[in-house]
Design an enzyme around this catalytic site. Structure first.
Site, PDB file in Angstrom:
ATOM      1  CG  HIS A  61      -3.516 -15.096   7.278  1.00 34.08           C
ATOM      2  ND1 HIS A  61      -2.334 -15.802   7.266  1.00 34.08           N
ATOM      3  CD2 HIS A  61      -4.296 -15.670   6.349  1.00 34.08           C
ATOM      4  CE1 HIS A  61      -2.399 -16.752   6.349  1.00 34.08           C
ATOM      5  NE2 HIS A  61      -3.579 -16.694   5.772  1.00 34.08           N
ATOM      6  N   PRO A  99       0.826  -1.217   0.000  1.00 30.45           N
ATOM      7  CG  PRO A  99      -0.325  -1.294   2.029  1.00 30.45           C
ATOM      8  CD  PRO A  99       0.608  -2.056   1.163  1.00 30.45           C
ATOM      9  CD  GLU A 100       2.955   2.765  -4.309  1.00 29.94           C
ATOM     10  OE1 GLU A 100       2.990   3.904  -4.803  1.00 29.94           O
ATOM     11  OE2 GLU A 100       3.289   1.745  -4.937  1.00 29.94           O
ATOM     12  NE  ARG A 154       5.115 -12.388   1.494  1.00 28.81           N
ATOM     13  CZ  ARG A 154       5.669 -11.833   0.411  1.00 28.81           C
ATOM     14  NH1 ARG A 154       4.910 -11.366  -0.557  1.00 28.81           N
ATOM     15  NH2 ARG A 154       6.975 -11.742   0.307  1.00 28.81           N
ATOM     16  NE  ARG A 164      18.250  12.148  -4.012  1.00 29.84           N
ATOM     17  CZ  ARG A 164      17.264  11.788  -3.198  1.00 29.84           C
ATOM     18  NH1 ARG A 164      16.481  12.688  -2.661  1.00 29.84           N
ATOM     19  NH2 ARG A 164      17.061  10.519  -2.937  1.00 29.84           N
TER      20      ARG A 164
END
Ligand code: ZN
Length: 276
Positions: free
Chosen positions: A94, A2-3, A113, A155
């Site tokens: 889970h 998720p972002e 996970r 950068r």
């Protein structure tokens, strides 16, 4: 993983049911969630805390308690919350934690996970911890193109790697980085410092548009990401390039290509997003 749009969608769903509620009978059954701290110890500390506000910074959910303490939750790959207003969460192999709320509801946390983390911070540590790890919020009014320019200056890293760095901007991950670079017509391997002012401006606008599109669709649903009421987002149907290798670019019809950048699968249009 998720972002920003996915985590913000979770925040918007959970805030109304968590804010003002006290936590009781907190049970954390997975030591990985709180390590290196003992989960039983953390659960005891959380017991009785009352939620003032549910915030988000980057990909972190921040449960701010009346005491000034904060629980920083990172969902990583597959963490998700479930809220049962009747206090009747079904069995779930889970599930890693359960919280009873003082209105009779239950809050569950599941993680297939098991990469997600819960970190309880004392009041004096909260802002420093977040400030060290998370850059400006890309959707904030105060985040301007020149702020992005400052963070990219000097950068040599590929632009994609630079915007995946959470200290450059908060909450952009693999999906929205690819989507933003396509919208800005920038090749993901361009050295960050090589962008001119106009290109930085385009990227700034593109990041916001990609993230806003995700928010409108309540995030994307990939793997085990779920909303607290079991619903799912639909942004995955709207991706311009992410996961679309071989499909025609919506702008020019050229097949989308996949390469690796900064160790991550990266989708882009070889015609719209030129390197040289
Ligand atoms: Zn194209």
């Amino acid at each position: 993983m998720p972002e920003l749009p996915e985590v913000e969608t979770v925040r918007r769903r959970l805030a109304p049911v968590l804010e003002g509620r006290a936590w009781r009978n907190v049970e954390i059954s997975d030591p990985r969630l709180t390590r290196p701290l003992d989960p039983v110890e953390v659960a005891r500390e959380l017991d009785g805390e009352r939620v003032d506000r549910l915030d988000r910074r980057g990909k972190y959910l921040i449960v701010r308690f009346d005491s000034g303490r904060a629980l920083l939750v990172h969902l990583r790959m597959t963490g998700s919350f479930q809220h049962s207003p009747e206090g009747a969460l079904g069995d779930d192999p889970h599930r890693r934690a359960v919280v009873e709320l003082d209105d009779g509801a239950e809050l569950g946390y599941r993680d297939v996970r098991r990469f997600g983390t819960w970190l309880l911070l004392e009041p004096e540590d909260v802002e420093a911890y977040i400030g060290d790890r998370v850059g400006p919020e890309p959707l904030a009014d105060t985040f301007r193109s020149r702020d992005l320019a400052v963070r990219l200056a000097g950068r040599r890293a590929p632009i994609k790697a630079a915007i995946l760095d959470q200290r450059t901007v908060a909450g952009v991950g693999n999906i929205y980085a690819d989507e933003a670079l396509w919208r800005a017509k920038l090749h993901p391997l361009r050295p960050a410092a090589s962008l001119d002012a106009r290109e930085v401006q385009a990227l700034h606008r593109a990041m916001r548009k990609a993230l806003e599109a995700g928010l409108e669709r309540q995030g994307s649903t990939l793997r085990d990401y779920r909303l607290p009421d079991g619903g799912s987002g639909s942004m995955q149907d709207e991706f311009k390039v992410y996961g679309r290798g071989g499909e025609p670019c919506e702008r020019c019809g050229t097949p989308i290509d996949k390469i690796r950048v900064a160790g991550r699968g990266t989708w882009y249009c070889p015609r719209c997003q030129r390197l040289g």
